[in-house]
Write a protein that holds these residues in place. Structure first.
Motif, mmCIF file in Angstrom:
data_model
loop_
_atom_site.group_PDB
_atom_site.id
_atom_site.type_symbol
_atom_site.label_atom_id
_atom_site.label_comp_id
_atom_site.label_asym_id
_atom_site.label_seq_id
_atom_site.Cartn_x
_atom_site.Cartn_y
_atom_site.Cartn_z
ATOM 1 N N GLU A 108 1.144 -1.017 0.012
ATOM 2 C CA GLU A 108 -0.157 0.617 -0.195
ATOM 3 C C GLU A 108 1.196 1.300 -0.125
ATOM 4 O O GLU A 108 0.118 2.153 -0.945
ATOM 5 N N LEU A 109 2.418 1.275 0.709
ATOM 6 C CA LEU A 109 2.758 2.536 0.395
ATOM 7 C C LEU A 109 3.598 2.207 -0.848
ATOM 8 O O LEU A 109 3.967 3.933 -1.124
ATOM 9 N N ILE A 110 3.775 1.466 -0.953
ATOM 10 C CA ILE A 110 4.542 1.353 -2.518
ATOM 11 C C ILE A 110 3.778 2.222 -3.426
ATOM 12 O O ILE A 110 3.470 3.029 -4.472
ATOM 13 N N ALA A 111 2.445 1.231 -3.453
ATOM 14 C CA ALA A 111 1.365 2.655 -4.894
ATOM 15 C C ALA A 111 0.965 3.357 -4.162
ATOM 16 O O ALA A 111 0.813 4.363 -5.257
ATOM 17 N N ASN A 112 0.513 4.197 -3.124
ATOM 18 C CA ASN A 112 1.012 5.929 -2.560
ATOM 19 C C ASN A 112 1.372 6.818 -3.343
ATOM 20 O O ASN A 112 1.421 7.640 -3.587
ATOM 21 N N ILE A 114 3.293 5.936 -5.800
ATOM 22 C CA ILE A 114 3.141 6.014 -7.341
ATOM 23 C C ILE A 114 2.995 6.795 -7.901
ATOM 24 O O ILE A 114 2.868 7.464 -8.512
ATOM 25 N N THR A 115 1.423 7.040 -7.024
ATOM 26 C CA THR A 115 0.060 7.681 -6.944
ATOM 27 C C THR A 115 0.540 9.398 -6.632
ATOM 28 O O THR A 115 0.565 9.885 -7.458
ATOM 29 N N ILE A 116 1.275 9.359 -6.097
ATOM 30 C CA ILE A 116 1.606 11.117 -5.297
ATOM 31 C C ILE A 116 2.781 10.903 -6.883
ATOM 32 O O ILE A 116 2.773 11.935 -7.425
ATOM 33 N N ILE A 117 3.955 10.503 -7.359
ATOM 34 C CA ILE A 117 4.823 10.894 -8.355
ATOM 35 C C ILE A 117 3.704 10.596 -9.946
ATOM 36 O O ILE A 117 4.388 11.720 -10.580
ATOM 37 N N GLY A 118 2.163 9.806 -10.546
ATOM 38 C CA GLY A 118 2.390 10.010 -11.024
ATOM 39 C C GLY A 118 1.108 11.330 -10.892
ATOM 40 O O GLY A 118 1.228 11.932 -12.066
ATOM 41 N N PHE A 119 0.808 11.657 -9.835
ATOM 42 C CA PHE A 119 -0.456 12.414 -10.121
ATOM 43 C C PHE A 119 1.148 14.319 -10.298
ATOM 44 O O PHE A 119 0.155 15.288 -10.455
ATOM 45 N N LEU A 164 -0.761 2.883 -12.821
ATOM 46 C CA LEU A 164 0.128 1.813 -12.157
ATOM 47 C C LEU A 164 -0.338 1.681 -10.808
ATOM 48 O O LEU A 164 -0.157 0.598 -9.861
ATOM 49 N N GLY A 165 -0.829 2.307 -9.933
ATOM 50 C CA GLY A 165 -0.850 2.895 -8.410
ATOM 51 C C GLY A 165 -1.551 2.772 -8.435
ATOM 52 O O GLY A 165 -2.008 1.811 -7.181
ATOM 53 N N PRO A 171 -5.133 -4.356 -6.167
ATOM 54 C CA PRO A 171 -5.123 -5.728 -7.398
ATOM 55 C C PRO A 171 -5.662 -6.667 -7.568
ATOM 56 O O PRO A 171 -5.476 -7.797 -6.993
ATOM 57 N N THR A 172 -7.033 -6.481 -8.328
ATOM 58 C CA THR A 172 -8.135 -7.543 -8.840
ATOM 59 C C THR A 172 -8.047 -7.583 -9.824
ATOM 60 O O THR A 172 -8.009 -6.986 -10.939
ATOM 61 N N TRP A 173 -8.948 -8.560 -10.622
ATOM 62 C CA TRP A 173 -8.645 -8.776 -12.429
ATOM 63 C C TRP A 173 -9.603 -7.501 -12.638
ATOM 64 O O TRP A 173 -10.038 -7.071 -13.814
ATOM 65 N N ALA A 174 -11.007 -6.669 -11.951
ATOM 66 C CA ALA A 174 -11.463 -6.365 -11.977
ATOM 67 C C ALA A 174 -10.931 -5.031 -12.094
ATOM 68 O O ALA A 174 -11.662 -4.000 -13.608
#
Length: 229
Positions: A108-112, A114-119, A164-165, A171-174
């Motif tokens: 979750e930390l990595i996801a956040n 990545i999201t910060i960098i992306g935004f 990606l974030g 991480p689900t198929w949906a």
């Protein structure tokens, strides 16, 4: 005085986008306030709040650039460019309805992050795009400076980082399916925008030969272009 049909459509589109993204920004701000009130000040919370602030900043900038955008010089004709623009832009909204799964705090930390960098990169790109921003495939003004001297469509590339974030965070198929659909239609938007820009700006051909579409060159980068503003 009655507006021409093209001006009327642009006004309606601008008003609709302004209301929609203002609503999204309001919801994001409310979520942010709730998180600050209900949670303890852990490192994970701080990172999550920063991610929400980055997303809120992007939404606010979308509203500002939509309100101030220039009138279009040319718009892609036909139904497909309009459908691709709508699906590509708004498909990710459906991610809200995807049930969340439990993930490791480290993921979750990595996801956040990545999201910060992306935004943050999206804000940078949109700041340079400025009054040329639109959802539909339209030509307003050719921007070739800032991130647009690195790749021709940096905003789309940075939005892919955000996706990606989101995918790491749920991480689900949906989530995978929706992200894949969004990326496919975003690529169609790029193709449609390229056609409009090439037919509107004669200098676009030289720019396209000098600057790659989405992925920066690792070597032999193009020389900085003057700011057209």
């Amino acid at each position: 005085m009655k507006l021409p049909p093209a001006a009327t459509r642009d006004f309606i589109g601008r008003a609709t986008m302004t209301l929609y993204f203002t609503f999204c920004a309001t919801l994001k701000a409310a979520t942010l306030v709730k998180a600050l009130r209900d949670e303890e000040g852990t490192v994970a919370l701080i990172i999550g709040v920063v991610a929400d602030v980055a997303a809120l900043g992007f939404l606010v900038l979308i509203v500002a650039t939509t309100v101030a955008r220039l009138p279009p010089l040319k718009t892609a004709q036909g139904l497909e460019p309009r459908i691709s623009a709508l699906i590509g832009c708004f498909a990710t909204v459906t991610l809200i309805a995807v049930p969340r799964v439990e993930i490791l705090p480290q993921i979750e930390l990595i996801a956040n992050l990545i999201t910060i960098i992306g935004f943050a990169l999206c804000v940078w790109c949109l700041w340079w795009l400025g009054r040329s921003f639109s959802i539909a495939a339209q030509a307003r003004r050719l921007v070739t400076a800032g991130p647009y001297q690195i790749v021709r469509h940096p905003l789309y590339a940075c939005e892919a980082i955000v996706l990606l974030g989101i995918l790491f965070g749920n991480p689900t198929w949906a989530t995978v399916a929706i992200c894949a659909i969004a990326l496919a239609f975003q690529y169609r938007r790029i193709i449609n925008e390229e056609r409009v820009l090439r037919t509107t700006f004669p200098e676009y051909q030289e720019y396209a030969q000098r600057v790659p579409m989405l992925l920066p060159r690792l070597s032999g980068a193009s020389l900085p272009a003057p700011d057209p503003r």
